[in-house]
Scaffold this motif. Structure first.
Motif, short mmCIF file in Angstrom:
data_model
loop_
_atom_site.label_atom_id
_atom_site.label_comp_id
_atom_site.label_asym_id
_atom_site.label_seq_id
_atom_site.Cartn_x
_atom_site.Cartn_y
_atom_site.Cartn_z
N GLN A 29 0.81 -1.22 0.00
CA GLN A 29 0.00 0.00 0.00
C GLN A 29 0.84 1.28 0.00
N ASP A 30 2.14 1.12 -0.21
CA ASP A 30 3.04 2.27 -0.29
C ASP A 30 2.72 3.08 -1.55
N THR A 31 2.54 4.38 -1.42
CA THR A 31 2.19 5.23 -2.56
C THR A 31 3.41 5.89 -3.21
N THR A 32 4.61 5.62 -2.69
CA THR A 32 5.82 6.21 -3.26
C THR A 32 6.03 5.70 -4.70
N PRO A 33 6.26 6.58 -5.67
CA PRO A 33 6.44 6.16 -7.07
C PRO A 33 7.85 5.65 -7.34
N TYR A 34 8.23 4.55 -6.68
CA TYR A 34 9.56 3.97 -6.88
C TYR A 34 9.77 3.62 -8.36
N GLN A 35 11.01 3.81 -8.83
CA GLN A 35 11.29 3.56 -10.25
C GLN A 35 12.58 2.77 -10.45
N VAL A 36 12.63 2.02 -11.56
CA VAL A 36 13.83 1.31 -11.99
C VAL A 36 13.91 1.47 -13.51
N ARG A 37 15.14 1.58 -14.04
CA ARG A 37 15.33 1.81 -15.47
C ARG A 37 16.23 0.73 -16.09
N TRP A 38 15.90 0.37 -17.35
CA TRP A 38 16.73 -0.58 -18.10
C TRP A 38 17.06 0.03 -19.46
N ARG A 39 18.22 -0.28 -19.98
CA ARG A 39 18.59 0.16 -21.33
C ARG A 39 19.58 -0.84 -21.95
N ASN A 40 19.84 -0.66 -23.24
CA ASN A 40 20.80 -1.51 -23.97
C ASN A 40 20.54 -2.99 -23.73
N ILE A 41 19.28 -3.38 -23.90
CA ILE A 41 18.89 -4.78 -23.69
C ILE A 41 19.12 -5.54 -25.00
N ARG A 42 20.02 -6.49 -24.98
CA ARG A 42 20.32 -7.24 -26.19
C ARG A 42 20.58 -8.71 -25.86
N ILE A 43 20.43 -9.57 -26.89
CA ILE A 43 20.59 -11.00 -26.68
C ILE A 43 21.37 -11.59 -27.86
N GLN A 44 22.19 -12.56 -27.55
CA GLN A 44 22.94 -13.30 -28.57
C GLN A 44 22.53 -14.76 -28.46
N LEU A 45 21.95 -15.30 -29.52
CA LEU A 45 21.49 -16.69 -29.51
C LEU A 45 22.68 -17.62 -29.72
N LEU A 46 22.72 -18.69 -28.92
CA LEU A 46 23.83 -19.65 -29.00
C LEU A 46 23.39 -20.90 -29.76
#
Length: 233
Positions: free
Chosen positions: A216-233
């Motif tokens: 019930q916490d109303t604080t707008p906590y945030q997390v950020r992601w960038r440069n998301i990439r994948i190499q298939l093996l």
């Protein structure tokens, strides 16, 4: 005649070497175009996700269960890399890999640490499976692997006070790398190997970005992601 045969054999060897070299160089695939959330869908909760300054921003919402922004595609053997910035150390987060989305209510049975059987029920649309931990620098668990909503425990985690437990840093971009091949799994944070283990419970699944339940916490906590990439093996 010998000269011509030698030249032909040399050319064949060079061509074979070239093909072998190319086969070992798989291309990286970007999972996030830096502008939209195309190819991703939200599951399990109703936390919000948006694109801002070339990054995906996940924001906690009062009353929402754990939420996951998931790829629409599944992956099996791969190397996954991304950067993450935990704006609020109070917000525990993570990234799912080789995970599934429940199509209906499910029940899992596992033995607890005392060797006793216990059950865990999840509703339809619940994301479950391997999750690499993103937590505060003080917590020291980042890079460990939690079995979200299935075993519902963290079998693989860095030892308290170790170099591995201190790899993650607050208030800065942290680089993650997850390597999966067969039943072999390895996680790396900022160049430090955190876990290296074998487990065959899941060999394929989606990638998911977690915004944790904050009650019930109303604080707008945030997390950020960038440069998301994948190499298939």
């Amino acid at each position: 005649m010998k000269t011509k045969l030698f030249a032909t054999l040399t050319a064949a060897i060079l061509l074979l070497s070239f093909h072998q070299a190319c086969e070992g160089q798989e291309e990286w695939i970007s999972l996030f175009d830096g502008e939209t959330l195309n190819g991703w869908t939200v599951h399990s909760g109703f936390a919000t996700y948006r694109v801002e300054d070339g990054a995906i921003v996940g924001q906690a919402i009062k009353g929402s269960p754990n939420s996951f922004l998931c790829t629409q595609r599944e992956f099996s053997d791969f190397i996954l890399e991304f950067e993450v910035f935990l704006e609020d150390p109070e917000l525990n987060s993570g990234v799912q890999f080789r995970s599934q989305i429940a199509k209906h209510e499910m029940v899992f049975w596992f033995r607890n640490q005392e060797g006793e059987y216990q059950s865990h029920k999840i509703p339809a649309d619940r994301v479950y499976g391997y999750q690499v931990e993103i937590a505060s620098e003080e917590g020291g668990a980042s890079g460990g692997v939690y079995d979200e909503a299935r075993r519902a425990m963290m079998p693989w985690w860095p030892e308290k006070g170790s170099k591995e437990s201190q790899a993650f840093k607050n208030k800065q971009w942290n680089s993650y790398r997850i390597e999966c091949k067969g039943d072999s799994i390895r996680t790396i944070v900022n160049g430090v190997v955190i876990t290296d283990f074998r487990d065959a419970l899941s060999l394929q699944g989606i990638i998911g970005l977690q915004v944790h339940d904050v009650g019930q916490d109303t604080t707008p906590y945030q997390v950020r992601w960038r440069n998301i990439r994948i190499q298939l093996l």
